[in-house]
Motif scaffolding. Structure first.
Motif, PDB file in Angstrom:
ATOM      1  N   MET A 131      40.702  47.944  53.067  1.00 23.85           N
ATOM      2  CA  MET A 131      40.922  47.840  51.620  1.00 23.85           C
ATOM      3  C   MET A 131      39.801  48.504  50.844  1.00 23.85           C
ATOM      4  N   LEU A 132      38.560  48.324  51.312  1.00 26.12           N
ATOM      5  CA  LEU A 132      37.409  48.932  50.640  1.00 26.12           C
ATOM      6  C   LEU A 132      37.474  50.449  50.694  1.00 26.12           C
ATOM      7  N   ILE A 133      37.739  51.000  51.863  1.00 24.81           N
ATOM      8  CA  ILE A 133      37.769  52.457  52.028  1.00 24.81           C
ATOM      9  C   ILE A 133      38.884  53.080  51.191  1.00 24.81           C
ATOM     10  N   ILE A 134      40.036  52.416  51.116  1.00 21.71           N
ATOM     11  CA  ILE A 134      41.125  52.919  50.274  1.00 21.71           C
ATOM     12  C   ILE A 134      40.669  53.002  48.820  1.00 21.71           C
ATOM     13  N   ALA A 167      36.274  46.469  41.346  1.00 22.76           N
ATOM     14  CA  ALA A 167      34.840  46.157  41.398  1.00 22.76           C
ATOM     15  C   ALA A 167      34.580  44.848  42.134  1.00 22.76           C
ATOM     16  N   MET A 168      35.427  43.834  41.902  1.00 25.06           N
ATOM     17  CA  MET A 168      35.245  42.555  42.589  1.00 25.06           C
ATOM     18  C   MET A 168      35.476  42.699  44.086  1.00 25.06           C
ATOM     19  N   LEU A 169      36.433  43.537  44.465  1.00 24.96           N
ATOM     20  CA  LEU A 169      36.658  43.802  45.891  1.00 24.96           C
ATOM     21  C   LEU A 169      35.431  44.451  46.514  1.00 24.96           C
ATOM     22  N   ILE A 170      34.873  45.437  45.832  1.00 24.26           N
ATOM     23  CA  ILE A 170      33.694  46.134  46.351  1.00 24.26           C
ATOM     24  C   ILE A 170      32.521  45.167  46.491  1.00 24.26           C
ATOM     25  N   ALA A 171      32.293  44.360  45.454  1.00 26.41           N
ATOM     26  CA  ALA A 171      31.177  43.408  45.491  1.00 26.41           C
ATOM     27  C   ALA A 171      31.329  42.417  46.639  1.00 26.41           C
ATOM     28  N   ALA A 172      32.562  41.966  46.892  1.00 28.12           N
ATOM     29  CA  ALA A 172      32.798  41.002  47.971  1.00 28.12           C
ATOM     30  C   ALA A 172      32.723  41.649  49.349  1.00 28.12           C
ATOM     31  N   SER A 173      32.873  42.967  49.415  1.00 31.63           N
ATOM     32  CA  SER A 173      32.828  43.671  50.705  1.00 31.63           C
ATOM     33  C   SER A 173      31.411  44.006  51.143  1.00 31.63           C
ATOM     34  N   ILE A 174      30.492  44.115  50.196  1.00 28.44           N
ATOM     35  CA  ILE A 174      29.125  44.524  50.516  1.00 28.44           C
ATOM     36  C   ILE A 174      28.437  43.559  51.491  1.00 28.44           C
ATOM     37  N   GLN A 381      43.699  41.823  45.870  1.00 27.09           N
ATOM     38  CA  GLN A 381      42.742  42.226  46.909  1.00 27.09           C
ATOM     39  C   GLN A 381      41.530  41.300  46.992  1.00 27.09           C
ATOM     40  N   PRO A 382      40.862  40.970  45.874  1.00 30.03           N
ATOM     41  CA  PRO A 382      39.761  39.997  45.973  1.00 30.03           C
ATOM     42  C   PRO A 382      40.215  38.648  46.532  1.00 30.03           C
ATOM     43  N   TRP A 383      41.417  38.207  46.165  1.00 34.35           N
ATOM     44  CA  TRP A 383      41.931  36.937  46.666  1.00 34.35           C
ATOM     45  C   TRP A 383      42.106  36.984  48.190  1.00 34.35           C
ATOM     46  N   LEU A 384      42.623  38.088  48.704  1.00 35.62           N
ATOM     47  CA  LEU A 384      42.776  38.232  50.155  1.00 35.62           C
ATOM     48  C   LEU A 384      41.418  38.263  50.839  1.00 35.62           C
ATOM     49  N   VAL A 385      40.456  38.950  50.222  1.00 40.10           N
ATOM     50  CA  VAL A 385      39.101  38.997  50.788  1.00 40.10           C
ATOM     51  C   VAL A 385      38.502  37.590  50.825  1.00 40.10           C
ATOM     52  N   LEU A 386      38.692  36.818  49.766  1.00 44.68           N
ATOM     53  CA  LEU A 386      38.211  35.435  49.748  1.00 44.68           C
ATOM     54  C   LEU A 386      38.814  34.637  50.897  1.00 44.68           C
ATOM     55  N   LEU A 387      40.116  34.763  51.120  1.00 47.30           N
ATOM     56  CA  LEU A 387      40.786  34.036  52.190  1.00 47.30           C
ATOM     57  C   LEU A 387      40.280  34.481  53.561  1.00 47.30           C
TER      58      LEU A 387
END
Length: 596
Positions: A131-134, A167-174, A381-387
């Motif tokens: 998801m991040l790379i996309i 941006a929230m997805l990126i922050a959660a992926s770092i 996407q952020p919700w899926l990352v949280l899960l």
């Protein structure tokens, strides 16, 4: 045993493939549906349901223990509450309800896949990287001007309409990128991703993402072994002093972020104030997924009936989210729903802490804070990352006190049948939405459409306001405004955007329902206090019906109201208002109508 191992390998391959398809589909718009959100949600729900079917078949064949701990029990109770609320308290919007229920079930599904070795922590993390790379790829193409963003307001958005989601997805992926840097030999690969992510995080200017990253860093720092050992040796007064200093620094940081986009921040304060009132007025909730319908009507009532400030009127606009998950959940599913969401975060944090999964805990804490200033569970996407982080954090949670159901074949079969029924329902919904998209394309190309064929979708497509707006378009094209009005009223049960209410106005005008026309214009004026076009239509109405006092008042209002976007249309409307006032003085008739 050999056959069993081969069969398990097949299950593993299927699960890995579906997992990565799920992560990809959560990130891109296939353009096969009328809304981008549907293009992401509906295929992903199918992937989750397919994974569940595989899990239940695997459960029946191999008889492993099914993880059912306190988190799974909480999720089940939350889902039951949502179902009960929709059934007995307030009708739910189907798509939001199914999205929440199905995605929350990942906290039951993923732990099983991990324990059965059908997925691994590394594979789940790789899904986050996909998801991040996309997003990074799309951002790069947008930065270079090769592709355009899907928003007219922002040049960089990734695959989303709102850059905050990206941006929230990126922050959660770092955090997981940094973890891989410590564990992997491919340091430069992950370092490159961290640097690129940081650059785009700066360019996206999302304050919520900055807060989330800061909270993650603080929690990781405080839970590091070195800091924990030093904290143990400090006196109570020193601990309190350090805590106060940390809180003050975070407060100063938050104030700085507030001031960096003060207009946006002040706009959210208005949304939070009205959302809080909505909870007070309806503590039982208005229905899951109905915030976007009721909030704008509540805002219209506020500006029509109460004394407001010029600043509030200039900041108000049509809005479909509370920018605070707790308030939004409270508005939709009541005070109990709001407490369940808050309890969900607290329980995850507690279980991650008990398992000493501090990385997962830090991200969950960050999401809990971010949920108070932005939308998390509706940003896919952020919700899926949280899960994903939550699953990793609770994967080794002690289940010994919970009775396992590994030998109850009837329960397994019931679960499998239930999942197949839900899958069948989702297939029908997807088919109906694909048909709607096809009809919409045909309509745009001026092709003939059998309206009866479109009507046949109504029982399946359910609470889709896009369907009812399209039915209005079909009926208005053939001049059946009475039927078109009914369709618009259906659409207004699920949304309160300007397009629907302007269409209601024109529909009533065609049906000579003059008094109702004026009511819709007043509601639009309340929803968006700076909207000039609705005032222009009101001015025409007052002038044509010889309502002198209202005509003069509205003309003066058009001439004095601050214009947010000055363009040719706004200039024409003001000239028209001036001519109206001139005509009122000279008793001349005005035929000039600048806007059609």
């Amino acid at each position: 045993m050999i056959i069993s191992n081969k069969t398990n390998t097949v299950f593993h391959i299927l699960c890995v493939a579906i997992w990565f398809i799920l992560c990809v589909m959560f990130s891109i718009d296939t353009n096969q549906f009328v809304y981008k959100s549907l293009s992401m949600i509906l295929p992903c729900e199918m992937c989750i349901l397919l994974l569940f079917i595989i899990v239940f078949i695997h459960w029946i064949m191999f008889k492993p223990r099914f993880p059912f701990g306190i988190i799974q029990l909480f999720v089940m109770l939350w889902t039951c509450y949502m179902f009960t609320h929709a059934l007995f308290i307030a009708e739910a919007e189907l798509y939001r309800f199914s999205y929440l229920a199905i995605t929350l079930s990942l906290l039951t599904l993923l732990p099983y896949l991990l324990r059965a070795h059908l997925l691994s922590v590394k594979i789940i993390e790789n899904g986050i990287f996909v998801m991040l790379i996309i997003q990074l790829l799309f951002l790069s193409l947008q930065l270079l001007g090769i592709i355009k963003s899907s928003s007219s307001f922002f040049s960089l958005t990734g695959t989303n309409d709102n850059p905050n989601i990206t941006a929230m997805l990126i922050a959660a992926s770092i955090p997981v990128l940094l973890k891989r840097m410590r564990e992997s030999t491919k340091v430069y690969y992950y370092l490159f991703l961290v640097i690129v992510s940081a650059i785009y995080l700066i360019l996206l200017k999302c304050r919520t993402a900055y807060i989330g990253l800061a909270v993650t860093a603080i929690v990781l720092f405080l839970t590091s072994e070195m800091v924990r050992n030093k904290i143990k040796g400090l006196s109570i007064s020193t601990k309190i002093f350090c805590g106060v200093i940390t809180l003050l620094m975070f407060t100063v940081f938050s104030i700085y972020l507030y001031g960096s986009k003060q207009a946006s921040s002040d706009g959210r304060l208005l949304i939070w104030k009205l959302s809080s009132r909505m909870i007070t007025e309806h503590p039982e909730g208005i229905g899951i997924g109905k915030f976007g319908r009721d909030y704008n009507l509540r805002q219209a009532k506020y500006f029509m009936e109460e004394t407001t400030t010029e600043e509030e009127r200039s900041l108000a606009s049509c809005n479909y989210m509370a920018y605070n998950d707790y308030l939004e959940m409270g508005v939709e599913s009541g005070v109990i729903g709001m407490l369940l969401l808050f309890g969900f975060y607290l329980l995850l944090i507690y279980r991650c802490y008990r398992q000493k999964e501090y990385l997962s805990m830090s991200v969950v804490v960050a999401f809990m804070i971010m949920s108070s200033v932005n939308f998390i569970y509706t940003s896919m996407q952020p919700w899926l990352v949280l899960l994903c982080y939550a699953t990793i954090g609770i994967r080794n949670d002690d289940q010994s006190k919970i009775k396992h159901t590994h030998n109850l074949l009837p329960i397994k079969c019931i679960c499998l049948v239930a999942c197949l029924l839900v899958l069948y329902r989702q297939v029908n919904i997807i088919r109906a939405q694909l048909e709607l998209k096809r009809y919409q394309s045909a309509y745009d190309n001026n092709e003939d459409i059998n309206i009866e064929d479109v009507k046949s979708l109504s029982s399946i497509i359910s609470t889709s306001e896009a369907y009812w707006k399209f039915m209005y378009d079909l009926n208005s094209r053939k001049g059946d405004y009475e039927e078109g009005y009914k369709c618009l009223k259906k659409a207004s049960c699920y949304v309160s955007d300007l397009k629907v209410y302007f269409s209601l106005y024109f529909c009533c005008k065609s049906l000579s329902e003059n008094s109702q026309c004026l009511e819709y214009l007043k509601q639009i004026r309340g929803m968006v206090p700076t909207n000039l076009y609705c005032r222009y239509l009101m001015l025409k109405y007052y002038y044509e019906h010889a309502m002198k006092e209202q005509t003069i008042s509205m003309a003066n209002e058009i001439l004095t109201i601050p214009i947010k976007v000055k363009n040719e249309q706004s200039d024409k409307i003001r000239i028209y208002a001036e001519n109206i006032l001139l005509a009122m003085d000279t008793s001349k008739q005005i035929q000039y109508s600048p806007i059609q």
